[in-house]
Design a protein around this motif. Structure first.
Motif, mmCIF file in Angstrom:
data_model
loop_
_atom_site.group_PDB
_atom_site.id
_atom_site.type_symbol
_atom_site.label_atom_id
_atom_site.label_comp_id
_atom_site.label_asym_id
_atom_site.label_seq_id
_atom_site.Cartn_x
_atom_site.Cartn_y
_atom_site.Cartn_z
ATOM 1 N N ARG A 114 1.049 -1.078 0.045
ATOM 2 C CA ARG A 114 0.153 0.069 -0.083
ATOM 3 C C ARG A 114 0.803 1.142 -0.012
ATOM 4 O O ARG A 114 0.646 2.374 -0.503
ATOM 5 C CB ARG A 114 -0.879 -0.007 1.085
ATOM 6 C CG ARG A 114 -2.286 -0.948 1.016
ATOM 7 C CD ARG A 114 -3.177 -0.761 1.996
ATOM 8 N NE ARG A 114 -4.094 -1.602 1.984
ATOM 9 C CZ ARG A 114 -5.416 -1.867 2.343
ATOM 10 N NH1 ARG A 114 -5.315 -0.952 3.420
ATOM 11 N NH2 ARG A 114 -6.124 -2.883 2.487
ATOM 12 N N LYS B 226 2.071 1.666 -3.507
ATOM 13 C CA LYS B 226 0.878 1.966 -4.408
ATOM 14 C C LYS B 226 0.520 3.726 -4.286
ATOM 15 O O LYS B 226 0.344 4.395 -5.001
ATOM 16 C CB LYS B 226 -0.438 1.375 -3.990
ATOM 17 C CG LYS B 226 -1.635 1.641 -4.652
ATOM 18 C CD LYS B 226 -2.747 0.730 -4.424
ATOM 19 C CE LYS B 226 -4.073 1.212 -4.964
ATOM 20 N NZ LYS B 226 -5.354 0.213 -4.690
ATOM 21 N N TYR B 227 0.595 4.063 -3.122
ATOM 22 C CA TYR B 227 0.497 5.256 -2.573
ATOM 23 C C TYR B 227 1.500 6.317 -3.107
ATOM 24 O O TYR B 227 1.179 7.399 -3.648
ATOM 25 C CB TYR B 227 0.386 5.685 -0.920
ATOM 26 C CG TYR B 227 0.425 7.066 -0.584
ATOM 27 C CD1 TYR B 227 -0.547 8.065 -0.864
ATOM 28 C CD2 TYR B 227 1.507 7.607 0.317
ATOM 29 C CE1 TYR B 227 -0.439 9.416 -0.404
ATOM 30 C CE2 TYR B 227 1.781 8.604 0.564
ATOM 31 C CZ TYR B 227 0.758 9.844 0.254
ATOM 32 O OH TYR B 227 0.925 10.936 0.504
ATOM 33 N N TYR C 227 0.944 6.753 -6.817
ATOM 34 C CA TYR C 227 -0.165 7.623 -7.359
ATOM 35 C C TYR C 227 0.310 9.271 -6.658
ATOM 36 O O TYR C 227 -0.015 10.261 -7.396
ATOM 37 C CB TYR C 227 -1.397 7.320 -6.496
ATOM 38 C CG TYR C 227 -2.096 6.377 -7.191
ATOM 39 C CD1 TYR C 227 -2.493 6.433 -8.621
ATOM 40 C CD2 TYR C 227 -2.498 5.263 -6.587
ATOM 41 C CE1 TYR C 227 -2.867 5.330 -9.268
ATOM 42 C CE2 TYR C 227 -3.072 4.273 -7.169
ATOM 43 C CZ TYR C 227 -3.386 4.220 -8.714
ATOM 44 O OH TYR C 227 -4.362 3.169 -8.918
ATOM 45 N N HIS D 106 0.640 12.188 -9.552
ATOM 46 C CA HIS D 106 -0.215 13.298 -9.181
ATOM 47 C C HIS D 106 0.750 14.388 -9.353
ATOM 48 O O HIS D 106 0.423 15.578 -10.050
ATOM 49 C CB HIS D 106 -0.880 13.252 -7.998
ATOM 50 C CG HIS D 106 -1.473 14.364 -7.598
ATOM 51 N ND1 HIS D 106 -1.201 15.591 -6.778
ATOM 52 C CD2 HIS D 106 -2.892 15.096 -8.301
ATOM 53 C CE1 HIS D 106 -1.985 16.377 -6.650
ATOM 54 N NE2 HIS D 106 -3.010 16.015 -7.665
ATOM 55 N N PHE E 196 -8.512 12.996 -11.399
ATOM 56 C CA PHE E 196 -8.522 11.685 -11.253
ATOM 57 C C PHE E 196 -7.250 10.946 -10.511
ATOM 58 O O PHE E 196 -7.666 10.353 -9.437
ATOM 59 C CB PHE E 196 -8.569 11.033 -12.653
ATOM 60 C CG PHE E 196 -8.436 9.406 -12.520
ATOM 61 C CD1 PHE E 196 -9.408 8.763 -12.491
ATOM 62 C CD2 PHE E 196 -7.314 8.746 -12.896
ATOM 63 C CE1 PHE E 196 -9.503 7.177 -12.455
ATOM 64 C CE2 PHE E 196 -7.252 7.480 -12.928
ATOM 65 C CZ PHE E 196 -8.185 6.659 -12.540
ATOM 66 N N TYR E 197 -6.072 11.397 -10.697
ATOM 67 C CA TYR E 197 -5.103 11.184 -9.863
ATOM 68 C C TYR E 197 -5.143 11.376 -8.475
ATOM 69 O O TYR E 197 -4.424 10.997 -7.579
ATOM 70 C CB TYR E 197 -3.867 11.264 -10.607
ATOM 71 C CG TYR E 197 -3.461 10.243 -11.690
ATOM 72 C CD1 TYR E 197 -3.051 8.990 -11.334
ATOM 73 C CD2 TYR E 197 -3.597 10.387 -12.828
ATOM 74 C CE1 TYR E 197 -2.605 7.979 -12.152
ATOM 75 C CE2 TYR E 197 -3.207 9.404 -13.835
ATOM 76 C CZ TYR E 197 -2.767 8.064 -13.585
ATOM 77 O OH TYR E 197 -2.627 7.282 -14.284
ATOM 78 N N GLU F 50 -7.631 11.887 -6.775
ATOM 79 C CA GLU F 50 -8.861 11.035 -6.049
ATOM 80 C C GLU F 50 -7.926 9.638 -5.718
ATOM 81 O O GLU F 50 -8.339 9.200 -4.591
ATOM 82 C CB GLU F 50 -10.016 10.953 -6.795
ATOM 83 C CG GLU F 50 -10.990 12.217 -6.745
ATOM 84 C CD GLU F 50 -11.988 12.111 -7.796
ATOM 85 O OE1 GLU F 50 -12.172 11.126 -8.474
ATOM 86 O OE2 GLU F 50 -12.642 13.343 -7.877
ATOM 87 N N LYS F 51 -7.231 9.377 -6.544
ATOM 88 C CA LYS F 51 -6.768 7.788 -6.469
ATOM 89 C C LYS F 51 -5.550 8.051 -5.258
ATOM 90 O O LYS F 51 -5.363 7.256 -4.537
ATOM 91 C CB LYS F 51 -6.258 7.422 -7.587
ATOM 92 C CG LYS F 51 -6.920 6.737 -8.736
ATOM 93 C CD LYS F 51 -7.418 5.580 -8.116
ATOM 94 C CE LYS F 51 -7.869 4.950 -9.633
ATOM 95 N NZ LYS F 51 -8.324 3.563 -9.174
ATOM 96 N N LYS F 52 -5.033 9.262 -5.225
ATOM 97 C CA LYS F 52 -3.986 9.558 -4.277
ATOM 98 C C LYS F 52 -4.468 9.448 -2.903
ATOM 99 O O LYS F 52 -3.906 8.940 -1.933
ATOM 100 C CB LYS F 52 -3.027 10.562 -4.612
ATOM 101 C CG LYS F 52 -2.165 11.059 -3.483
ATOM 102 C CD LYS F 52 -1.447 12.503 -3.757
ATOM 103 C CE LYS F 52 -2.376 13.407 -3.389
ATOM 104 N NZ LYS F 52 -1.911 14.630 -2.580
ATOM 105 N N LYS G 143 -7.411 8.201 -1.903
ATOM 106 C CA LYS G 143 -7.724 7.015 -1.434
ATOM 107 C C LYS G 143 -6.895 5.963 -1.150
ATOM 108 O O LYS G 143 -6.623 5.155 -0.002
ATOM 109 C CB LYS G 143 -8.441 6.509 -2.458
ATOM 110 C CG LYS G 143 -9.166 4.912 -2.246
ATOM 111 C CD LYS G 143 -10.016 4.246 -3.355
ATOM 112 C CE LYS G 143 -10.277 2.969 -3.127
ATOM 113 N NZ LYS G 143 -10.897 2.293 -4.402
ATOM 114 N N ALA G 144 -5.753 6.172 -1.801
ATOM 115 C CA ALA G 144 -4.580 5.188 -1.496
ATOM 116 C C ALA G 144 -3.964 5.602 -0.080
ATOM 117 O O ALA G 144 -3.335 4.831 0.731
ATOM 118 C CB ALA G 144 -3.415 5.007 -2.547
#
Length: 151
Positions: free
Chosen positions: A26, A29-30, A33, A37, A96-97, A99-101, A103-104
């Motif tokens: 995780r 992944k964070y 992103y 971003h 988009f990125y 929001e992904k960032k 969430k991660a």
């Protein structure tokens, strides 16, 4: 990851190893992103400034003080409309990125806090002293702080 696995093999059960490896995944992944971003944000700012410097002398200066004439000239130029639409597309990718960032980051932080809260259960009395060695290793290798819940 191999050294963390070797350190963990002696001290914790299989579920804790999976949780630590999942935490590392995780974090990776964070970081992915977050870096993506930042790259898109930097490119978007540079793109907007370039577009401003291109469109200002072509559209605003020749049309004078009339905003309606400037907008009409801007809409009449096909390549500038295409460049503005590309900017809108970049803004969508940026959102988009972002929001992904977020969430991660939330997933990573929640799992990290869960490990911190359960550390008394995970490391029993005989392995409590070796817990600090594992936490230091996680901090040095992966920049994951397991001592405190604050970011």
């Amino acid at each position: 990851m191999d050294k963390v696995r070797l350190t963990l093999d002696e001290q914790v059960d299989e579920a804790t190893k999976k949780m630590m490896l999942h935490l590392i995944e995780r974090k990776v992944k964070y970081d992915h992103y977050k870096n993506t971003h930042f790259f898109i944000l930097s490119f978007f700012i540079l793109y907007c400034l370039t577009l401003l410097f291109i469109s200002y002398p072509l559209v605003v200066v020749p049309k004078g003080n009339s905003i309606i004439n400037s907008i009409t000239a801007l809409l009449g130029t096909n390549h500038l409309i295409f460049l503005f639409l590309l900017g809108v597309l970049l803004f969508g990718a940026l959102k988009f990125y972002f929001e992904k960032k977020e969430k991660a980051e939330t997933e990573f932080h929640d799992l990290r806090c869960e490990i911190i809260e359960k550390s008394h259960d995970i490391w029993n009395e005989e392995h409590w002293s070796s817990r600090h060695r594992v936490f230091d290793e996680m901090k040095k290798k992966y920049d994951i702080n397991l001592y405190y819940e604050s970011k």
